[in-house]
Enzyme design. Structure first.
Site, PDB file in Angstrom:
ATOM      1  CG  LEU A  38       3.532  18.413 -21.135  1.00  0.00           C
ATOM      2  CD1 LEU A  38       2.500  16.672 -20.673  1.00  0.00           C
ATOM      3  CD2 LEU A  38       4.586  17.852 -21.158  1.00  0.00           C
ATOM      4  N   GLY A  41       5.622  20.745 -26.053  1.00  0.00           N
ATOM      5  CA  GLY A  41       6.879  19.796 -25.839  1.00  0.00           C
ATOM      6  C   GLY A  41       5.993  18.461 -25.812  1.00  0.00           C
ATOM      7  CE1 TYR A 143       9.411  33.449 -30.148  1.00  0.00           C
ATOM      8  CE2 TYR A 143      10.633  34.557 -31.540  1.00  0.00           C
ATOM      9  CZ  TYR A 143      10.130  33.347 -30.678  1.00  0.00           C
ATOM     10  OH  TYR A 143      11.902  32.953 -29.805  1.00  0.00           O
ATOM     11  CE  LYS A 147      11.933  34.260 -26.599  1.00  0.00           C
ATOM     12  NZ  LYS A 147      11.320  33.418 -25.648  1.00  0.00           N
ATOM     13  CB  ILE A 203      11.295  25.882 -50.257  1.00  0.00           C
ATOM     14  CG1 ILE A 203      12.094  24.867 -50.127  1.00  0.00           C
ATOM     15  CG2 ILE A 203      11.573  27.282 -49.793  1.00  0.00           C
ATOM     16  CD1 ILE A 203      13.188  24.809 -50.885  1.00  0.00           C
ATOM     17  NE  ARG A 211      15.496  31.702 -41.460  1.00  0.00           N
ATOM     18  CZ  ARG A 211      15.223  33.079 -41.998  1.00  0.00           C
ATOM     19  NH1 ARG A 211      16.150  33.593 -41.739  1.00  0.00           N
ATOM     20  NH2 ARG A 211      14.099  33.603 -42.023  1.00  0.00           N
ATOM     21  N   GLY A 272       6.262  38.189 -41.786  1.00  0.00           N
ATOM     22  CA  GLY A 272       7.185  37.889 -40.820  1.00  0.00           C
ATOM     23  C   GLY A 272       8.877  37.678 -40.707  1.00  0.00           C
ATOM     24  CD  GLU A 273       9.475  31.973 -42.556  1.00  0.00           C
ATOM     25  OE1 GLU A 273      10.281  32.281 -43.378  1.00  0.00           O
ATOM     26  OE2 GLU A 273       9.310  31.057 -41.714  1.00  0.00           O
TER      27      GLU A 273
HETATM   28  N1  LIG Z   1      14.678  26.835 -31.940  1.00  0.00           N
HETATM   29  C1  LIG Z   1      14.970  27.784 -31.549  1.00  0.00           C
HETATM   30  O1  LIG Z   1      15.450  28.103 -32.855  1.00  0.00           O
HETATM   31  C2  LIG Z   1      15.122  29.036 -31.198  1.00  0.00           C
HETATM   32  C3  LIG Z   1      15.282  30.130 -31.565  1.00  0.00           C
HETATM   33  C4  LIG Z   1      15.573  31.212 -30.533  1.00  0.00           C
HETATM   34  C5  LIG Z   1      14.699  31.405 -29.537  1.00  0.00           C
HETATM   35  N2  LIG Z   1      14.713  30.017 -28.748  1.00  0.00           N
HETATM   36  C6  LIG Z   1      13.549  30.053 -27.492  1.00  0.00           C
HETATM   37  O2  LIG Z   1      14.256  28.893 -26.674  1.00  0.00           O
HETATM   38  C7  LIG Z   1      12.987  28.489 -25.913  1.00  0.00           C
HETATM   39  C8  LIG Z   1      12.748  27.307 -26.358  1.00  0.00           C
HETATM   40  O3  LIG Z   1      12.781  26.905 -27.524  1.00  0.00           O
HETATM   41  P1  LIG Z   1      12.732  25.369 -28.140  1.00  0.00           P
HETATM   42  O4  LIG Z   1      12.807  25.940 -29.279  1.00  0.00           O
HETATM   43  O5  LIG Z   1      13.018  24.908 -27.370  1.00  0.00           O
HETATM   44  O6  LIG Z   1      10.727  25.750 -28.694  1.00  0.00           O
HETATM   45  P2  LIG Z   1       9.713  24.819 -27.734  1.00  0.00           P
HETATM   46  O7  LIG Z   1       8.372  24.781 -28.643  1.00  0.00           O
HETATM   47  O8  LIG Z   1      10.020  23.307 -28.422  1.00  0.00           O
HETATM   48  O9  LIG Z   1      10.159  24.553 -26.352  1.00  0.00           O
HETATM   49  C9  LIG Z   1       9.131  25.725 -25.612  1.00  0.00           C
HETATM   50  C10 LIG Z   1       8.747  24.822 -24.529  1.00  0.00           C
HETATM   51  O10 LIG Z   1       7.290  25.945 -23.535  1.00  0.00           O
HETATM   52  C11 LIG Z   1       6.728  24.560 -23.596  1.00  0.00           C
HETATM   53  N3  LIG Z   1       4.991  25.528 -23.309  1.00  0.00           N
HETATM   54  C12 LIG Z   1       4.745  26.346 -23.900  1.00  0.00           C
HETATM   55  N4  LIG Z   1       4.099  27.580 -23.224  1.00  0.00           N
HETATM   56  C13 LIG Z   1       4.072  27.215 -22.228  1.00  0.00           C
HETATM   57  C14 LIG Z   1       3.656  27.297 -20.258  1.00  0.00           C
HETATM   58  N5  LIG Z   1       2.396  28.296 -20.198  1.00  0.00           N
HETATM   59  N6  LIG Z   1       4.096  26.907 -19.488  1.00  0.00           N
HETATM   60  C15 LIG Z   1       4.554  25.850 -19.302  1.00  0.00           C
HETATM   61  N7  LIG Z   1       5.130  25.829 -20.664  1.00  0.00           N
HETATM   62  C16 LIG Z   1       4.803  25.756 -21.246  1.00  0.00           C
HETATM   63  C17 LIG Z   1       6.211  23.723 -24.216  1.00  0.00           C
HETATM   64  O11 LIG Z   1       5.195  22.890 -23.970  1.00  0.00           O
HETATM   65  C18 LIG Z   1       7.642  23.742 -25.138  1.00  0.00           C
HETATM   66  O12 LIG Z   1       7.748  22.447 -24.648  1.00  0.00           O
HETATM   67  C19 LIG Z   1      11.755  29.274 -26.159  1.00  0.00           C
HETATM   68  O13 LIG Z   1      11.927  30.962 -25.336  1.00  0.00           O
HETATM   69  C20 LIG Z   1      12.061  29.999 -27.668  1.00  0.00           C
HETATM   70  O14 LIG Z   1      11.345  31.249 -27.888  1.00  0.00           O
HETATM   71  C21 LIG Z   1      14.341  29.120 -29.810  1.00  0.00           C
END
Ligand SMILES: NC(=O)c1ccc[n+]([C@@H]2O[C@H](COP(=O)([O-])OP(=O)(O)OC[C@H]3O[C@@H](n4cnc5c(N)ncnc54)[C@H](O)[C@@H]3O)[C@@H](O)[C@H]2O)c1
Length: 319
Positions: A38, A41, A143, A147, A203, A211, A272-273
């Site tokens: 959490l 999330g 980041y 990954k 922006i 994107r 970094g974007e």
């Molecule tokens: N949203 C995007 O556009 C996107 C793009 C590329 C990759 N991703 C990958 O998708 C996955 C989900 O992304 P998202 O957008 O839902 O992000 P998000 O931040 O909404 O969800 C990630 C969740 O992981 C939880 N979390 C973080 N550290 C933690 C820990 N140590 N232990 C347990 N829970 C932990 C957070 O509380 C969060 O609920 C990630 O791995 C992210 O790298 C997302």
């Protein structure tokens, strides 16, 4: 009671993609166990019917009971705000690399053989050819490198221990339940919330960065496909729409829908974007998957979600 379809663990289940994925899995008749610390999330995101355990992937034993009887894991828990990762590399490595190794070790200990790893289009940030194909990566930022490292450990467990791995590189996922508590919230939610609140959105840069946006339900339909299609084992797939839009175009579309009369305030670009993201989605399409939600429909759904959320919060603050 055990579901005939299977028991699925979603790490990061209270986050944006994880909560939407958990809901879809439950609707499809799977039993879903979710873990999340959490940190990003929220409990509010969790769908009813999920077995939730507050656990931190940095501390593997906090996940022990969640792994019992699990047939497959979607590993989504991560730190994924670029700026936050850049400013906190140790925390990022602890979560995205060590945390991933912990999940892999727990899978091994509990005999869980199937894992779907949430990778990112950030892996392509050093490659200036578009659309991005799955075969070459060049991560640069904290980041992206974290990954990659997590993904390499997944590859290693596949080779050494027979883990049945599928790696998904998501592009810019958007939709309901995105984390808007971040310092820099995801662009669509940020625009919509500001305009609904009657404020001018920010922006960063010129707004000409492009994107590849993909709606969260389309991503999760691909997740379900992976779960049920053995051809995906041992492969990497881009999950994007195959088209891209500039940030300025996104603002214009949202403003047209909301008719707020607000204008963006331009701020210096963030470090970094990437300038451009654009997915080659031929591999995913070959499996029969197609994005079904176009940008306007996805934006309307996101607006409806945020409007309802903001009015609930406004009503609650009056009591
Ligand atoms: N949203 C995007 O556009 C996107 C793009 C590329 C990759 N991703 C990958 O998708 C996955 C989900 O992304 P998202 O957008 O839902 O992000 P998000 O931040 O909404 O969800 C990630 C969740 O992981 C939880 N979390 C973080 N550290 C933690 C820990 N140590 N232990 C347990 N829970 C932990 C957070 O509380 C969060 O609920 C990630 O791995 C992210 O790298 C997302």
């Amino acid at each position: 009671m055990a579901s005939r379809k299977g028991r699925i663990l979603v790490t990061g289940a209270a986050g944006f993609i994880g909560s939407n994925l958990s809901r879809m899995l439950l609707e499809e008749g799977y039993q879903v166990v979710g873990v999340d610390n959490l940190s990003a999330g929220t409990a509010e995101n969790l769908p009813s019917g999920i077995e939730f355990q507050k656990a931190d992937i940095r501390y593997p034993f906090s996940m022990t009971s969640a792994l019992k009887g699990v047939d497959a894991v979607f590993h989504l828990a991560a730190k994924n705000c670029l700026l936050d990762c850049l400013q906190n590399p140790e925390e990022t490595v602890a979560t995205n690399v060590q945390g991933t190794v912990n999940v892999l070790e727990m899978c091994r200990a509990h005999g869980v053989r199937r894992l779907i790893y949430a990778d990112s289009s950030a892996e392509y940030e050093g490659i200036n050819q578009f659309p991005s194909k799955e075969d070459a990566v060049c991560p640069i930022g904290t980041y992206a490198v974290s990954k990659r490292a997590g993904g390499l450990f997944c590859d290693s467990y596949a080779r050494l221990h027979g883990l049945e791995l599928t790696t998904l590189r998501y592009f810019n996922v958007y939709g309901p339940a995105q984390d808007f508590r971040r310092v820099v919230p995801p662009v669509m939610s940020a625009f919509i919330m500001k305009l609904l609140a009657g404020e001018d959105p920010f922006i960063y840069g010129t707004g000409e960065k492009r994107r590849d946006f993909i709606y969260v339900d389309d991503v999760n339909r691909f997740h379900l496909l992976c779960l049920n299609d053995r051809r995906t084992v041992g492969h990497v797939y881009n999950v994007g729409s195959g088209t891209n839009f500039s940030v300025n175009e996104i603002f214009t579309r949202i403003e047209k829908m909301l008719q707020s009369g607000r204008r963006p305030i331009y701020r210096p670009a963030l470090p970094g974007e990437a300038e451009i993201t654009l997915a080659d989605v031929a591999a995913a399409r070959q499996l029969g998957w197609e994005p079904q939600v176009d940008l306007d429909e996805g934006l309307r759904n996101t607006i409806a979600y945020l409007r309802a959320k903001m009015s609930r919060e406004a009503a609650a603050s009056k009591h």
